[in-house]
Design a protein around this motif. Structure first.
Motif, mmCIF file in Angstrom:
data_model
loop_
_atom_site.group_PDB
_atom_site.id
_atom_site.type_symbol
_atom_site.label_atom_id
_atom_site.label_comp_id
_atom_site.label_asym_id
_atom_site.label_seq_id
_atom_site.Cartn_x
_atom_site.Cartn_y
_atom_site.Cartn_z
ATOM 1 N N TRP A 21 -26.944 -64.864 -31.853
ATOM 2 C CA TRP A 21 -27.239 -63.802 -32.808
ATOM 3 C C TRP A 21 -26.234 -62.660 -32.684
ATOM 4 O O TRP A 21 -25.682 -62.183 -33.687
ATOM 5 C CB TRP A 21 -28.658 -63.286 -32.589
ATOM 6 N N SER A 22 -25.970 -62.234 -31.463
ATOM 7 C CA SER A 22 -25.060 -61.109 -31.245
ATOM 8 C C SER A 22 -23.663 -61.410 -31.761
ATOM 9 O O SER A 22 -23.017 -60.562 -32.386
ATOM 10 C CB SER A 22 -25.009 -60.768 -29.750
ATOM 11 N N SER A 23 -23.176 -62.606 -31.506
ATOM 12 C CA SER A 23 -21.838 -62.971 -31.962
ATOM 13 C C SER A 23 -21.759 -63.013 -33.483
ATOM 14 O O SER A 23 -20.774 -62.571 -34.084
ATOM 15 C CB SER A 23 -21.451 -64.338 -31.390
ATOM 16 N N LEU A 24 -22.805 -63.536 -34.104
ATOM 17 C CA LEU A 24 -22.818 -63.652 -35.559
ATOM 18 C C LEU A 24 -22.963 -62.304 -36.258
ATOM 19 O O LEU A 24 -22.617 -62.168 -37.433
ATOM 20 C CB LEU A 24 -23.939 -64.600 -35.987
ATOM 21 N N GLN A 25 -23.468 -61.303 -35.552
ATOM 22 C CA GLN A 25 -23.578 -59.961 -36.134
ATOM 23 C C GLN A 25 -22.339 -59.111 -35.866
ATOM 24 O O GLN A 25 -22.228 -57.997 -36.395
ATOM 25 C CB GLN A 25 -24.806 -59.232 -35.552
ATOM 26 N N SER A 26 -21.428 -59.592 -35.051
ATOM 27 C CA SER A 26 -20.289 -58.760 -34.672
ATOM 28 C C SER A 26 -18.987 -59.542 -34.772
ATOM 29 O O SER A 26 -18.366 -59.582 -35.834
ATOM 30 C CB SER A 26 -20.506 -58.209 -33.256
ATOM 31 N N LEU A 27 -18.588 -60.168 -33.704
ATOM 32 C CA LEU A 27 -17.287 -60.832 -33.630
ATOM 33 C C LEU A 27 -17.080 -61.839 -34.755
ATOM 34 O O LEU A 27 -15.991 -61.938 -35.339
ATOM 35 C CB LEU A 27 -17.148 -61.523 -32.268
ATOM 36 N N HIS A 28 -18.105 -62.599 -35.063
ATOM 37 C CA HIS A 28 -17.985 -63.654 -36.070
ATOM 38 C C HIS A 28 -18.765 -63.336 -37.343
ATOM 39 O O HIS A 28 -19.139 -64.251 -38.093
ATOM 40 C CB HIS A 28 -18.454 -64.986 -35.472
ATOM 41 N N GLY A 29 -18.944 -62.066 -37.594
ATOM 42 C CA GLY A 29 -19.661 -61.674 -38.805
ATOM 43 C C GLY A 29 -18.999 -62.133 -40.084
ATOM 44 O O GLY A 29 -19.674 -62.343 -41.100
ATOM 45 N N ASP A 30 -17.682 -62.327 -40.047
ATOM 46 C CA ASP A 30 -16.979 -62.715 -41.281
ATOM 47 C C ASP A 30 -17.224 -64.166 -41.664
ATOM 48 O O ASP A 30 -17.013 -64.544 -42.826
ATOM 49 C CB ASP A 30 -15.480 -62.453 -41.132
ATOM 50 N N ILE A 31 -17.688 -64.990 -40.731
ATOM 51 C CA ILE A 31 -17.956 -66.389 -41.062
ATOM 52 C C ILE A 31 -19.452 -66.700 -41.040
ATOM 53 O O ILE A 31 -19.850 -67.816 -41.375
ATOM 54 C CB ILE A 31 -17.210 -67.367 -40.138
ATOM 55 N N ALA A 32 -20.281 -65.732 -40.645
ATOM 56 C CA ALA A 32 -21.711 -65.976 -40.511
ATOM 57 C C ALA A 32 -22.351 -66.288 -41.859
ATOM 58 O O ALA A 32 -22.029 -65.686 -42.879
ATOM 59 C CB ALA A 32 -22.384 -64.754 -39.884
ATOM 60 N N LEU A 33 -23.283 -67.228 -41.822
ATOM 61 C CA LEU A 33 -24.150 -67.511 -42.961
ATOM 62 C C LEU A 33 -25.498 -66.879 -42.664
ATOM 63 O O LEU A 33 -26.061 -67.090 -41.580
ATOM 64 C CB LEU A 33 -24.306 -69.018 -43.158
#
Length: 235
Positions: A21-33
């Motif tokens: 969750w943390s990665s998808l909200q920050s570092l990888h927010g540009d690819i998160a679905l």
């Protein structure tokens, strides 16, 4: 030398307790679905999904993001599975961290891995790290490797993370090159580089892989916690 004192300890602990969750909200927010309080990686990157809280109603988000028959994986936080979903708990993983640099043993050159090496990376991970590495996993961070005899002998990469912490992953060695210290050399190099960038290096290792667990313990990684690990399947 120790980890940058400006790193917020509370934010690091929050991120480590719910790393997908943390990665998808920050570092990888540009690819998160994202949908309905659920975030996931596109399947070509990783089969990982995160939720903010174990208590949220995530039925609509799961239905929107996960295809019938598809399995995704969660670490740290898992929801109560809605009707039509099956949650399976695996043995928790050891989550380990290191806050000080490591000596880097002498050895073969460590090379940055890029597009020209993708086929070699996919072949090595298919052989020794087959479950979670996907066609575009390399795009989630930097990757490094050691070549010997014209073959990719060992590799390491970055996967999850935030601005304050960074996961080391896909640390693997071809069976033909075991016992030469490549994994330890790569881990020490990337540990030191991560610390120099002001982030806390962390990793996850299965208790069912005692060889890897003992390597990280010998290098001086600290066992932070055992962290829950689940598969979630839409049936």
């Amino acid at each position: 030398m120790t980890m940058n004192a400006e790193i917020s300890e509370a934010r690091v602990h929050d991120a480590l307790d719910n790393p997908f969750w943390s990665s998808l909200q920050s570092l990888h927010g540009d690819i998160a679905l994202r949908a309905g309080g659920v975030s996931r990686y596109p399947a070509a990157y990783a089969p990982f999904l995160g939720v903010a809280s174990a208590h949220d109603d995530v039925a609509a988000g799961l239905d929107a993001l996960v295809a019938p028959g598809e399995s995704v994986y969660l670490i740290g936080v898992a929801p109560e599975p809605p009707a039509g979903w099956r949650l399976e708990a695996f043995r928790p993983l050891a989550q380990m961290t290191r806050t000080a640099p490591l000596p880097v043993a002498d050895g073969p050159e460590i090379l940055p891995l890029g597009e020209a090496h993708r086929a070699d990376v996919l072949a090595l991970t298919a052989l020794v790290y087959p479950h979670y590495f996907r066609e575009r996993t390399m795009d989630m961070g930097r990757y490094f490797g050691i070549y010997q005899e014209g073959r990719l002998a060992a590799m390491i990469g970055e996967r999850l993370g935030t601005g304050e912490c960074r996961e080391m992953s896909a640390i693997c060695t071809h069976p033909d090159f075991n016992g030469r210290g490549h994994a330890g050399r790569l881990t020490a190099m990337l540990t030191n580089d991560t610390l120099a960038r002001g982030a806390l290096p962390f990793l996850h290792v299965s208790h069912e892989n005692p060889r890897a667990l003992h390597l990280y313990e010998r290098l001086g990684f600290r066992h932070r916690r055992d962290i829950g690990f689940w598969s979630l399947r839409r049936v």
